[in-house]
Scaffold this active site. Structure first.
Site, PDB file in Angstrom:
ATOM      1  CG  ASN A  35      -2.184  -0.795   0.986  1.00 36.88           C
ATOM      2  OD1 ASN A  35      -2.321  -1.421  -0.062  1.00 36.88           O
ATOM      3  ND2 ASN A  35      -3.070  -0.815   1.960  1.00 36.88           N
ATOM      4  CG  MET A  36       0.418   5.865  -1.726  1.00 34.00           C
ATOM      5  SD  MET A  36       0.888   6.120  -3.428  1.00 34.00           S
ATOM      6  CE  MET A  36      -0.440   5.579  -4.437  1.00 34.00           C
ATOM      7  CE  LYS A  37      -2.315   2.741   5.862  1.00 37.22           C
ATOM      8  NZ  LYS A  37      -3.587   2.878   6.512  1.00 37.22           N
ATOM      9  N   GLY A  38       2.372   2.549   3.208  1.00 38.23           N
ATOM     10  CA  GLY A  38       3.470   1.774   3.764  1.00 38.23           C
ATOM     11  C   GLY A  38       3.338   1.425   5.225  1.00 38.23           C
TER      12      GLY A  38
END
Lengths: 167, 250
Positions: B125-128
């Site tokens: 996911n983008m946010k990590g």
């Protein structure tokens, strides 16, 4: 706490089911047991009717018999000793819990508006629920789904509908 | 030089351990004694059954403190970490741009019946995770997160269709070793379909180790606490090295 209390106040007469999130579980079963105790307390304080017990080792393997026993003992201990604890507590108006409940309610309303606009199946596919996407034409178990034939007949469904009870 | 270490209770080398287990017997004084003798058979000394009680009809639960005389040489133990040479997102993107010359196609999924996507989401996911951006954020990765409960066959089909460069299989919760069965099934199916060498094959989960991953036929394994950049740099470096060696690829 905010979410559990919110559900209780919106549906005062509903038999609410409370399921603590498992995402906080790690390999540290001792911490997990403590977290579960706090979820048990939240549940009993906010008058939930059905409680799904968190258990040690649930993020590791399918919990063993001993883990299940510890979980039930944990729940029994807190739910009986703190049975009336929630009755003694009043939430501070405008406090963090109340504001959090308002946030949750507002985002829930926004979500329902989006679902109403795009349709339920499209919303499921777009992962609007729990960030999980399920396509109408796919997914696990899809090979077991069949279209009803023209001469499909289910004698039990007729009887059930005649009884006038929802499924 | 060897450095033997054993469990530390409150004094060096006292060898103190705690364990708990269930026995399929009704509780009695004799059940406590049975638990004590069982721990003795495991090789423990000074066994104290500090808790023994019935948990259900025909079952008793025990908590035990005991002493082990065993020790291990920690200096002689090697457990190579696949995430040892982590770079920053910018460095990884630059390396891919320079040495691979195109975007790396990555696919990840929770395989088998597992619906616990926390691990794979933290990586993709983008946010990590812990302030470390996930692979979706990388400019030089084309990332597909196929979600949970993905059948091994479907994952292999997707891999061939999209010519995936790096495949991430995740499993968090296991029942009687089902994770090992599923992980093995994936690597074997890739072999059978003759595409194993085309992918950087990675497995992950809270109980995964890089050593175990090697035994299962994977290129790397990542366990609890893994940062997305560790996985990303492993993929980038491994793929770049394979291309440099002129190894066959898609």
């Amino acid at each position: 706490m905010a979410q559990a209390q919110l559900a209780r106040e919106i549906f005062p007469d509903a038999p609410l089911k409370y399921m603590p999130p498992t995402k906080h579980m790690t390999g540290d079963i001792f911490k997990g047991h403590l977290i579960d105790a706090m979820f048990n307390l939240t549940s009993v304080m906010t008058g939930q009717n059905i409680h799904l017990c968190g258990m040690p080792t649930e993020a590791i393997h399918t919990p063993f018999l001993g883990d299940r026993a510890l979980s039930l003992e944990n729940a029994r201990y807190i739910m009986s000793t703190a049975r009336h604890f929630g009755d003694e507590i009043a939430l501070r108006p405008g406090g963090i819990i109340e504001r959090r409940a308002h946030d949750v309610l507002a985002s829930c309303e926004a979500l329902l508006d989006r679902v109403a606009a795009m349709g339920l199946m499209a919303a499921i596919e777009a992962a609007l629920f729990a960030d999980v996407s399920r396509a109408p034409g796919g997914g696990r178990g899809f090979e077991g789904v069949f279209e009803r034939a023209a001469d499909y007949w289910n004698p039990f469904e007729e009887r059930r509908l005649a009884l006038g009870r929802p499924g | 030089m060897t450095k033997l270490v054993g469990p530390f209770g409150d004094t060096r080398d006292d060898g103190k351990v705690q364990l708990s287990f269930t026995l399929p017997v009704d509780w009695s004084e004799a059940a406590d004694e049975a638990a004590r003798q069982l721990a003795g058979k495991m090789g423990f000394r000074d066994v104290q059954v500090v808790e023994g009680r019935p948990i259900a009809s025909g079952f008793s639960f025990f908590v035990i403190y005991a002493t082990t005389t065993q020790a291990v040489d920690v200096d002689g133990i090697v457990a190579p970490s696949a995430g040892a040479h982590a770079m920053s997102m910018e460095e990884i993107d630059a390396l891919v741009h320079e040495r691979v010359g195109r975007k790396i196609r990555v696919a990840g999924a929770c395989i088998g019946t597992d619906a616990h996507t926390v691990g794979i989401d933290a990586i993709l996911n983008m946010k990590g995770y812990k302030g470390d951006y996930g692979l979706e954020r990388y400019h030089e990765f084309e990332t597909h997160n196929l979600g949970s409960q993905v059948a091994v066959e479907e994952l292999v089909r997707f891999t061939k269709e999209r010519r995936i460069d790096a495949l991430l299989a995740s499993q968090a919760v296991t029942q009687k070793g089902s994770d090992i069965t599923n992980f093995t099934a994936l690597s074997e199916l890739l072999e059978a379909e003759n595409v194993r060498d085309n992918v950087v094959l990675i497995c992950g989960g809270p109980r995964m180790t890089n050593l175990l991953a090697g035994e299962l036929g994977y290129d790397a394994g990542f366990g609890r606490g893994t940062l997305p950049s560790q996985v990303a740099s492993f993929i980038a470096v491994t793929l770049a090295e394979r291309l440099r060696q002129g190894r066959p690829h898609w």
